[in-house]
Every structure is written in C-alpha cells, then in structure tokens.
Motif scaffolding. Structure first.
Motif, short mmCIF file in Angstrom:
data_model
loop_
_atom_site.label_atom_id
_atom_site.label_comp_id
_atom_site.label_asym_id
_atom_site.label_seq_id
_atom_site.Cartn_x
_atom_site.Cartn_y
_atom_site.Cartn_z
N LEU A 1 -2.35 -7.21 -9.57
CA LEU A 1 -2.00 -6.07 -9.58
C LEU A 1 -1.71 -5.60 -7.64
CD1 LEU A 1 -5.12 -5.25 -11.57
CD2 LEU A 1 -2.11 -4.56 -11.84
N GLY A 2 -0.36 -5.67 -7.37
CA GLY A 2 -0.20 -5.38 -5.66
C GLY A 2 -0.11 -6.40 -5.26
N MET A 3 -1.14 -5.98 -4.38
CA MET A 3 -1.59 -7.17 -3.50
C MET A 3 -2.66 -7.85 -4.04
SD MET A 3 -2.99 -5.42 -0.11
CE MET A 3 -3.98 -4.45 0.42
N PHE A 4 -3.81 -7.72 -4.80
CA PHE A 4 -4.14 -8.98 -5.02
C PHE A 4 -4.45 -9.14 -6.81
CE2 PHE A 4 -5.86 -4.47 -3.25
CZ PHE A 4 -6.82 -4.46 -2.85
N VAL A 5 -4.59 -10.17 -6.49
CA VAL A 5 -4.57 -11.50 -7.69
C VAL A 5 -6.31 -12.05 -8.15
CG1 VAL A 5 -3.10 -13.60 -7.58
CG2 VAL A 5 -1.94 -12.46 -6.64
N PHE A 6 -5.71 -12.12 -8.97
CA PHE A 6 -7.19 -12.51 -9.42
C PHE A 6 -6.80 -13.16 -10.62
CE2 PHE A 6 -6.71 -8.10 -8.94
CZ PHE A 6 -8.53 -8.00 -8.60
N VAL A 7 -7.71 -14.81 -9.85
CA VAL A 7 -7.10 -16.58 -10.79
C VAL A 7 -7.80 -16.66 -10.78
CG1 VAL A 7 -5.02 -16.47 -9.28
CG2 VAL A 7 -7.15 -17.34 -8.45
N CYS B 1 1.11 -1.30 -0.01
CA CYS B 1 0.43 0.10 0.18
C CYS B 1 1.12 0.78 0.25
CB CYS B 1 -1.21 -0.16 1.64
SG CYS B 1 -1.79 -1.42 0.83
N THR B 2 2.00 1.22 0.06
CA THR B 2 2.85 2.26 -0.33
C THR B 2 3.44 2.66 -1.18
OG1 THR B 2 4.52 1.11 1.66
CG2 THR B 2 3.09 2.71 2.25
N TRP B 3 4.87 0.86 -1.16
CA TRP B 3 5.74 1.02 -2.43
C TRP B 3 5.54 0.43 -3.33
CZ3 TRP B 3 10.61 2.67 -3.97
CH2 TRP B 3 11.01 2.21 -4.75
N GLY B 4 4.16 -0.10 -3.13
CA GLY B 4 3.01 -1.07 -4.31
C GLY B 4 2.49 -0.39 -4.25
N ILE B 5 2.24 1.42 -3.87
CA ILE B 5 0.95 2.24 -4.21
C ILE B 5 0.27 2.57 -5.76
CG2 ILE B 5 1.53 4.27 -4.92
CD1 ILE B 5 -1.51 3.36 -2.45
N LEU B 6 1.02 1.94 -7.02
CA LEU B 6 0.52 2.04 -7.72
C LEU B 6 -0.47 1.05 -8.43
CD1 LEU B 6 3.10 4.02 -9.76
CD2 LEU B 6 0.99 4.75 -9.22
N GLN B 7 0.00 -0.51 -8.79
CA GLN B 7 -0.63 -1.41 -9.05
C GLN B 7 -1.34 -2.14 -7.48
OE1 GLN B 7 3.17 -1.05 -8.89
NE2 GLN B 7 4.20 -2.34 -7.33
N THR B 8 -0.98 -2.50 -6.65
CA THR B 8 -2.30 -1.83 -5.52
C THR B 8 -3.32 -1.06 -6.12
OG1 THR B 8 -0.63 -2.78 -3.72
CG2 THR B 8 -2.96 -2.10 -3.06
N THR B 9 -3.40 0.05 -5.77
CA THR B 9 -4.82 1.42 -6.18
C THR B 9 -5.62 -0.15 -7.60
OG1 THR B 9 -3.85 2.74 -5.38
CG2 THR B 9 -5.93 3.48 -7.16
N LEU B 10 -4.62 0.13 -8.41
CA LEU B 10 -5.48 -0.77 -9.75
C LEU B 10 -5.93 -1.46 -9.28
CD1 LEU B 10 -3.36 0.13 -12.44
CD2 LEU B 10 -5.29 1.17 -12.58
N PHE C 1 -9.39 -1.50 -7.58
CA PHE C 1 -10.52 -0.78 -8.52
C PHE C 1 -10.64 -2.37 -8.99
CE2 PHE C 1 -11.50 -0.21 -12.97
CZ PHE C 1 -12.46 1.06 -12.51
N VAL C 2 -10.00 -3.14 -9.31
CA VAL C 2 -10.54 -4.93 -11.13
C VAL C 2 -11.18 -5.53 -9.50
CG1 VAL C 2 -9.91 -6.38 -11.14
CG2 VAL C 2 -8.66 -4.37 -11.80
N PHE C 3 -10.72 -5.55 -7.56
CA PHE C 3 -11.10 -5.66 -6.93
C PHE C 3 -12.98 -5.78 -6.24
CE2 PHE C 3 -12.26 -6.60 -2.56
CZ PHE C 3 -12.21 -7.43 -1.85
N LEU C 4 -12.72 -4.07 -6.56
CA LEU C 4 -14.33 -4.06 -6.44
C LEU C 4 -15.27 -3.89 -7.47
CD1 LEU C 4 -13.57 -0.45 -4.55
CD2 LEU C 4 -14.34 -2.69 -3.73
N LEU C 5 -14.45 -4.41 -8.65
CA LEU C 5 -15.79 -3.94 -9.44
C LEU C 5 -15.90 -6.08 -9.51
CD1 LEU C 5 -13.65 -2.60 -12.88
CD2 LEU C 5 -15.95 -2.02 -11.74
#
Length: 155
Positions: free
Chosen positions: A52-58, A11-20, A23-27
């Motif tokens: 995407l950051g700490m979010f993985v979509f499998v 959420c800090t160093w990887g904020i760009l991809q975690t934010t994306l 967004f996908v998580f919420l969708l």
C-alpha cells in the motif's frame, strides 16, 4: 536523495494508498519493520503479503511454502515475495491515484475470488501470470536486481 524522492512521491502522487498503508502500519506498530529500497516493510503474522503505497506488509511464512519447499528455502521465497511486493510500490509511483482501481481491485479479485482460484488451480495458471502481478514482478526485478516470484505455481 533517492529515498527522499521515493517517499515524497508516495506521500503526494500515491497519497491514497500510502494513507491506507500508514493506517495498517499503525495497527502493526509492534511488528518488525525495516527499509527495503526506500519502502517501509513490516513483517506480519499473515500468510499473504500486500503493498500500500510506500508500505509493504510481508509474511515470513508464505502459505504456499509447503508446495515449493523442495525447490526453494523459506528465506528465498520470502525474499522473492518482497521483491514482488516492492514492484507493486513502483506501480503506485507510476499510477498514483489510479493504483487502487487499476492494480489493487483487480489483484484482490484475482487472488481471492473463488472462481479465479478455481481457474488457476484447474487450468494450472500461475497467480503471477495476471497482468497486475507479472508487471509487479518485472518492476521489482528491474528496481532491485533480484529475482521475483516469476510464474511460480502457488495454488
């Protein structure tokens, strides 16, 4: 404690991809979710997977299952794919704001450009031999102690 540090860094160093990823998580909020080594995993209906950051979509229905079903069960392939995608989350921790440029763009091009697909298919080159993917395999295996996708031929 490990989960707290992992998520703080994402959420800090990887904020760009975690934010994306958020967004996908919420969708896909109505899909199934669980935690895997501190990452937030979403099982979605797609045939491919993404981190995407700490979010993985499998996917639990990999598009390449029919090609490998004589050697691997769908469950084993899904777990190996999860380990691979988790490796991408470790890349996010290492590269931080450079992740999308250094890993995301090349990986996407390698996966979806017709010329890259043709190279893999015609020359029998594994998708997972590309630097972004082989590094994700290595990191995922070291972090989880499980097998990843190795150099399986999926095309």
């Amino acid at each position: 404690m490990k989960t707290l540090v992992y998520r703080f860094l994402q959420c800090t160093w990887g904020i760009l991809q975690t934010t994306l990823g958020l967004f996908v998580f919420l969708l896909h909020i109505k899909d199934e979710h669980f935690s895997f080594h501190s990452a937030i995993i979403t099982k979605w209906k797609g045939k491919s997977s993404v981190s995407l950051g700490m979010f993985v979509f499998v996917t639990d229905d990999p598009y390449f299952y029919d090609k490998l079903k004589d050697e691997y069960s769908k469950e084993e392939l899904s777990h190996r794919l999860l380990v691979h995608e988790y490796g991408h989350t470790i890349q996010s921790l290492i590269l931080g704001p450079l992740y999308l440029i250094v890993m995301g763009i090349p990986s996407t091009l390698w996966g979806f450009l017709p010329s890259c697909y043709n190279k893999r298919k015609n020359e029998q080159v594994s998708y997972f031999s590309f630097f972004t993917e082989s590094w994700a395999n290595t990191l995922g295996e070291k972090a989880t102690g499980s097998k990843s996708m190795e150099n399986l031929m999926i095309d």
